[in-house]
Design a protein around this motif. Structure first.
Motif, PDB file in Angstrom:
ATOM      1  N   SER A   5      11.138   1.721  -4.583  1.00 32.11           N
ATOM      2  CA  SER A   5      10.528   1.048  -5.469  1.00 32.11           C
ATOM      3  C   SER A   5       9.521   0.087  -4.897  1.00 32.11           C
ATOM      4  N   ASP A   6       9.479  -0.453  -3.897  1.00 27.93           N
ATOM      5  CA  ASP A   6       8.419  -1.217  -3.437  1.00 27.93           C
ATOM      6  C   ASP A   6       7.034  -0.236  -3.078  1.00 27.93           C
ATOM      7  N   LEU A   7       7.038   0.875  -2.778  1.00 28.45           N
ATOM      8  CA  LEU A   7       5.959   1.617  -2.357  1.00 28.45           C
ATOM      9  C   LEU A   7       5.522   2.172  -3.922  1.00 28.45           C
ATOM     10  N   HIS A   8       6.334   2.152  -4.939  1.00 32.93           N
ATOM     11  CA  HIS A   8       5.946   2.641  -6.110  1.00 32.93           C
ATOM     12  C   HIS A   8       5.170   1.582  -6.738  1.00 32.93           C
ATOM     13  N   ARG A   9       5.579   0.167  -6.572  1.00 27.93           N
ATOM     14  CA  ARG A   9       4.955  -0.985  -7.325  1.00 27.93           C
ATOM     15  C   ARG A   9       3.353  -0.919  -6.572  1.00 27.93           C
ATOM     16  N   LEU A  10       3.375  -0.765  -5.386  1.00 28.20           N
ATOM     17  CA  LEU A  10       2.118  -0.814  -4.384  1.00 28.20           C
ATOM     18  C   LEU A  10       1.345   0.362  -4.970  1.00 28.20           C
ATOM     19  N   TYR A  11       1.770   1.560  -5.402  1.00 25.20           N
ATOM     20  CA  TYR A  11       1.070   2.588  -5.944  1.00 25.20           C
ATOM     21  C   TYR A  11       0.525   2.134  -7.302  1.00 25.20           C
ATOM     22  N   ASP A  12       1.322   1.902  -8.232  1.00 23.79           N
ATOM     23  CA  ASP A  12       1.022   1.369  -9.539  1.00 23.79           C
ATOM     24  C   ASP A  12      -0.021   0.415  -9.306  1.00 23.79           C
ATOM     25  N   GLN A  13      -0.155  -0.555  -8.572  1.00 25.67           N
ATOM     26  CA  GLN A  13      -1.031  -1.677  -8.299  1.00 25.67           C
ATOM     27  C   GLN A  13      -2.345  -1.091  -7.460  1.00 25.67           C
ATOM     28  N   GLY A  27      -4.550   1.330   1.673  1.00 29.77           N
ATOM     29  CA  GLY A  27      -5.548   0.608   1.617  1.00 29.77           C
ATOM     30  C   GLY A  27      -5.631  -0.724   2.275  1.00 29.77           C
ATOM     31  N   ASP A  28      -6.849  -0.906   2.852  1.00 30.86           N
ATOM     32  CA  ASP A  28      -7.154  -2.237   3.521  1.00 30.86           C
ATOM     33  C   ASP A  28      -7.052  -3.451   2.799  1.00 30.86           C
ATOM     34  N   ARG A  29      -7.197  -3.469   1.537  1.00 30.35           N
ATOM     35  CA  ARG A  29      -6.899  -4.491   0.686  1.00 30.35           C
ATOM     36  C   ARG A  29      -5.543  -4.966   0.646  1.00 30.35           C
ATOM     37  N   TYR A  40       4.176  -1.284   5.776  1.00 28.13           N
ATOM     38  CA  TYR A  40       3.398  -0.087   5.164  1.00 28.13           C
ATOM     39  C   TYR A  40       2.430   0.460   5.860  1.00 28.13           C
ATOM     40  N   TYR A  41       1.871  -0.042   7.036  1.00 25.83           N
ATOM     41  CA  TYR A  41       0.599   0.379   7.847  1.00 25.83           C
ATOM     42  C   TYR A  41       1.199   1.398   8.613  1.00 25.83           C
ATOM     43  N   ALA A  42       2.618   1.277   9.067  1.00 25.70           N
ATOM     44  CA  ALA A  42       3.387   2.398   9.825  1.00 25.70           C
ATOM     45  C   ALA A  42       3.418   3.623   9.094  1.00 25.70           C
ATOM     46  N   LEU A  43       3.318   3.716   7.888  1.00 31.57           N
ATOM     47  CA  LEU A  43       3.486   4.771   6.855  1.00 31.57           C
ATOM     48  C   LEU A  43       2.202   5.600   6.704  1.00 31.57           C
ATOM     49  N   ASP A  44       0.985   4.781   6.982  1.00 29.39           N
ATOM     50  CA  ASP A  44      -0.444   5.419   6.742  1.00 29.39           C
ATOM     51  C   ASP A  44      -0.633   6.630   7.202  1.00 29.39           C
ATOM     52  N   ASN A  45      -1.411   7.662   6.621  1.00 28.59           N
ATOM     53  CA  ASN A  45      -1.670   8.698   7.241  1.00 28.59           C
ATOM     54  C   ASN A  45      -0.450   9.867   7.298  1.00 28.59           C
ATOM     55  N   THR A  46       0.641   9.589   6.841  1.00 34.71           N
ATOM     56  CA  THR A  46       1.770  10.521   7.019  1.00 34.71           C
ATOM     57  C   THR A  46       1.980  11.339   5.737  1.00 34.71           C
ATOM     58  N   GLU A  64      -5.781  13.031  -7.663  1.00 37.52           N
ATOM     59  CA  GLU A  64      -7.023  12.749  -7.560  1.00 37.52           C
ATOM     60  C   GLU A  64      -7.691  11.729  -8.549  1.00 37.52           C
ATOM     61  N   TRP A  65      -6.916  11.807  -9.616  1.00 35.88           N
ATOM     62  CA  TRP A  65      -7.398  10.552 -10.614  1.00 35.88           C
ATOM     63  C   TRP A  65      -6.890   9.271  -9.979  1.00 35.88           C
ATOM     64  N   HIS A  66      -5.631   9.099  -9.490  1.00 36.87           N
ATOM     65  CA  HIS A  66      -5.194   7.883  -8.900  1.00 36.87           C
ATOM     66  C   HIS A  66      -6.269   7.522  -7.775  1.00 36.87           C
ATOM     67  N   ASN A  67      -6.433   8.560  -7.007  1.00 37.34           N
ATOM     68  CA  ASN A  67      -7.223   8.092  -6.057  1.00 37.34           C
ATOM     69  C   ASN A  67      -8.804   7.437  -6.510  1.00 37.34           C
ATOM     70  N   ALA A  68      -9.180   8.291  -7.506  1.00 39.70           N
ATOM     71  CA  ALA A  68     -10.659   7.925  -8.094  1.00 39.70           C
ATOM     72  C   ALA A  68     -10.508   6.572  -8.769  1.00 39.70           C
ATOM     73  N   THR A  69      -9.566   6.180  -9.650  1.00 37.30           N
ATOM     74  CA  THR A  69      -9.483   5.263 -10.453  1.00 37.30           C
ATOM     75  C   THR A  69      -8.636   4.152 -10.236  1.00 37.30           C
ATOM     76  N   VAL A  70      -7.654   4.282  -9.638  1.00 35.86           N
ATOM     77  CA  VAL A  70      -6.487   3.138  -9.614  1.00 35.86           C
ATOM     78  C   VAL A  70      -6.558   2.445  -7.865  1.00 35.86           C
ATOM     79  N   PHE A  71      -6.616   3.594  -6.965  1.00 34.69           N
ATOM     80  CA  PHE A  71      -6.593   2.948  -5.610  1.00 34.69           C
ATOM     81  C   PHE A  71      -7.753   2.219  -5.166  1.00 34.69           C
ATOM     82  N   LYS A  72      -7.428   0.990  -4.606  1.00 35.28           N
ATOM     83  CA  LYS A  72      -8.560   0.109  -4.159  1.00 35.28           C
ATOM     84  C   LYS A  72      -9.001   0.181  -3.021  1.00 35.28           C
ATOM     85  N   GLY A  73      -8.372   1.230  -2.241  1.00 33.57           N
ATOM     86  CA  GLY A  73      -8.895   1.409  -0.735  1.00 33.57           C
ATOM     87  C   GLY A  73      -8.894   0.001   0.273  1.00 33.57           C
TER      88      GLY A  73
END
Length: 73
Positions: A5-13, A27-29, A40-46, A64-73
């Motif tokens: 649930s916590d990751l899904h919330r961050l994914y949605d945002q 994302g760095d943001r 969360y950074y311990a999970l990065d690039n897994t 691909e859509w999520h990466n291009a339009t939702v992900f803040k990086g």
């Protein structure tokens, strides 16, 4: 896409994403805006675990859509 649930919330945002090749990215943001996220950074690039059946796996076009339009990086 099944995430806890916590990751899904961050994914949605848009603070985290899953790439079309099924790699979880943080994302760095998240750190920049909230000054935390160490757990969360311990999970990065897994690589995420995928269901055996292809039909149950995440749709690459949606990822691909999520990466291009939702992900803040």
């Amino acid at each position: 896409l099944l995430l806890r649930s916590d990751l899904h919330r961050l994914y949605d945002q848009g603070y985290v994403t899953v790439t079309p090749d099924h790699v979880f990215q943080v994302g760095d943001r998240l750190r920049d805006e909230f000054h935390n996220g160490k757990t969360y950074y311990a999970l990065d690039n897994t690589k995420i675990s995928l269901p055996e059946r292809t039909i149950w796996q995440p749709n690459k076009e949606f990822l691909e859509w999520h990466n291009a339009t939702v992900f803040k990086g």
